[in-house]
Design a protein around this motif. Structure first.
Motif, PDB file in Angstrom:
ATOM      1  N   UNK A  81      -7.179  -1.908  -8.201  1.00  0.00           N
ATOM      2  CA  UNK A  81      -7.654  -0.725  -7.485  1.00  0.00           C
ATOM      3  C   UNK A  81      -7.441  -0.970  -5.996  1.00  0.00           C
ATOM      4  N   UNK A  82      -7.059   0.063  -5.286  1.00  0.00           N
ATOM      5  CA  UNK A  82      -6.806  -0.067  -3.857  1.00  0.00           C
ATOM      6  C   UNK A  82      -8.097  -0.298  -3.089  1.00  0.00           C
ATOM      7  N   UNK A  83      -7.988  -0.889  -1.923  1.00  0.00           N
ATOM      8  CA  UNK A  83      -9.159  -1.103  -1.077  1.00  0.00           C
ATOM      9  C   UNK A  83      -9.851   0.219  -0.815  1.00  0.00           C
ATOM     10  N   UNK A  84     -11.171   0.227  -0.939  1.00  0.00           N
ATOM     11  CA  UNK A  84     -11.947   1.445  -0.733  1.00  0.00           C
ATOM     12  C   UNK A  84     -12.222   2.216  -2.002  1.00  0.00           C
ATOM     13  N   UNK A  85     -11.606   1.819  -3.114  1.00  0.00           N
ATOM     14  CA  UNK A  85     -11.832   2.510  -4.391  1.00  0.00           C
ATOM     15  C   UNK A  85     -13.271   2.240  -4.839  1.00  0.00           C
ATOM     16  N   UNK A  86     -13.972   3.258  -5.337  1.00  0.00           N
ATOM     17  CA  UNK A  86     -15.361   3.033  -5.770  1.00  0.00           C
ATOM     18  C   UNK A  86     -15.446   2.104  -6.972  1.00  0.00           C
TER      19      UNK A  86
END
Length: 352
Positions: A81-86
């Motif tokens: 998951x990309x940075x900032x993904x919940x």
């Protein structure tokens, strides 16, 4: 029950207990949430769990459980998951550890965010889930989380490290470990998190259904307190100089005036809830708290003839209040024998 066929046996019993809910009786073994969720996952996945990054497809990173790392193996599933993904709480639970400086959970092996939450399966088994490589932690140790709540976001590592440890004892005392020596046959107590969630369903909170209401229309406001018993509502109205008492069949809707000499029975205020609107409105509503049960049965028995067992247990913390209309069947208390016959028929169908 043992037959040849395909796989698995399942019986689902749903018991509607509005009466108990009104009395504040607990009806679930699940852990309840207290801390408010700032956001929520879209939907639950396999097993009723809210998977940590919102998907069960980890093919882009492959199966990282027991992936070799030098002299060690990886004891978690990495979820891209990309940075900032919940990051979502997989179920209701209580935060055991929440820290932003856990060793190795930041980019490049630096200290970073890690949260460990105690969850429970539907069978009542508690386990600890580790959510690593996170930032923006929204809950502290001791707080409750609800299923699907956003607990943090993925940090600059661009993936979530997710591990499950069913025991409360860690082999080397390190509850943060993501790798263990290859020669540890028990993997330090860690288990494959994906397989664990798919094999053990989530314990979900019980939401009592609304009490079924019947609206009773009257020509004038009722005189005195209306009430109900055994499927009938009773009330009195002023008709000129006379006071007329009426009876209505709550199921069929037919109503009539009582004949002189007819006796109004004592009202059952445990089963029925009566609501009378403020004057000058007329009429009233009757809520029936009688428990209701629905049963769904599905089955496929393993081809090699392994046996499967259907087990159900209904329990009422306030059964003294229900005793008047609960009947005993096979050692388990169910509402109405006609419903029980439906249960027996459904179970018998699963055996054939």
């Amino acid at each position: 029950m043992a037959r040849t066929g395909a796989l698995s046996a399942l019986i689902l019993i749903v018991l509607a207990l509005p009466a108990l809910a009104a009395a504040g009786a607990p009806a679930s073994r699940a852990l309840a949430g207290a801390a408010p969720a700032r956001a929520h996952a879209a939907a639950a996945g396999t097993g009723g769990w809210y998977w940590p990054v919102g998907t069960e497809d980890f093919s882009s990173w492959g199966d990282s459980w027991l992936q070799p790392r030098g002299a060690y193996v990886h004891v978690a599933q990495d979820m891209h998951a990309a940075a900032g993904h919940p990051v979502y709480a997989i179920g209701d639970g209580t935060v055991w550890i929440s820290r932003a400086d856990a060793g190795g959970y930041g980019p490049g092996g630096s200290p970073g965010g890690c949260m460990i939450i105690v969850h429970a399966t539907a069978a009542g088994e508690q386990f600890r889930a580790l959510y690593g490589h996170i930032s923006g932690l929204r809950f502290k140790a001791g707080q409750r989380v609800t299923a699907g709540a956003v607990i943090a976001t993925v940090n600059g590592c661009d993936h979530l490290h997710f591990g499950i440890h069913p025991s409360t004892v860690y082999r080397d005392g390190n509850m943060y470990e993501g790798h263990v020596p290859k020669n540890w046959a028990d993997h330090g107590g860690w288990v494959d998190p994906v397989m664990f969630l798919r094999a053990n369903h989530r314990a979900s909170s019980y939401s009592p259904p609304p009490v079924p209401l019947v609206e009773v229309t009257t020509a004038t406001p009722p005189v005195g307190e209306p009430g109900a018993r055994d499927g009938f509502a009773y009330w009195s109205e002023q008709a000129g100089a006379d006071l007329v008492t009426y009876r209505r069949d709550l199921a069929g809707g037919a109503q009539s005036a009582l004949a002189p000499g007819d006796v109004v029975p004592a009202f059952d205020n445990v089963r029925y809830a009566i609501a009378v609107p403020a004057a000058p409105a007329s009429g009233f509503s009757v809520g029936d708290r009688l428990p209701r049960m629905g049963v769904t049965v599905a089955h496929d028995t393993p081809a090699w003839g392994a046996s499967a067992q259907l087990t159900a247990a209904l329990q009422s913390p306030s059964e003294n209040k229900l005793a008047d209309w609960l009947e005993s069947y096979g050692g388990i208390r169910y509402p109405a024998r006609r419903v029980v016959s439906g249960v027996a028929a459904a179970v018998d169908a699963a055996r054939t």
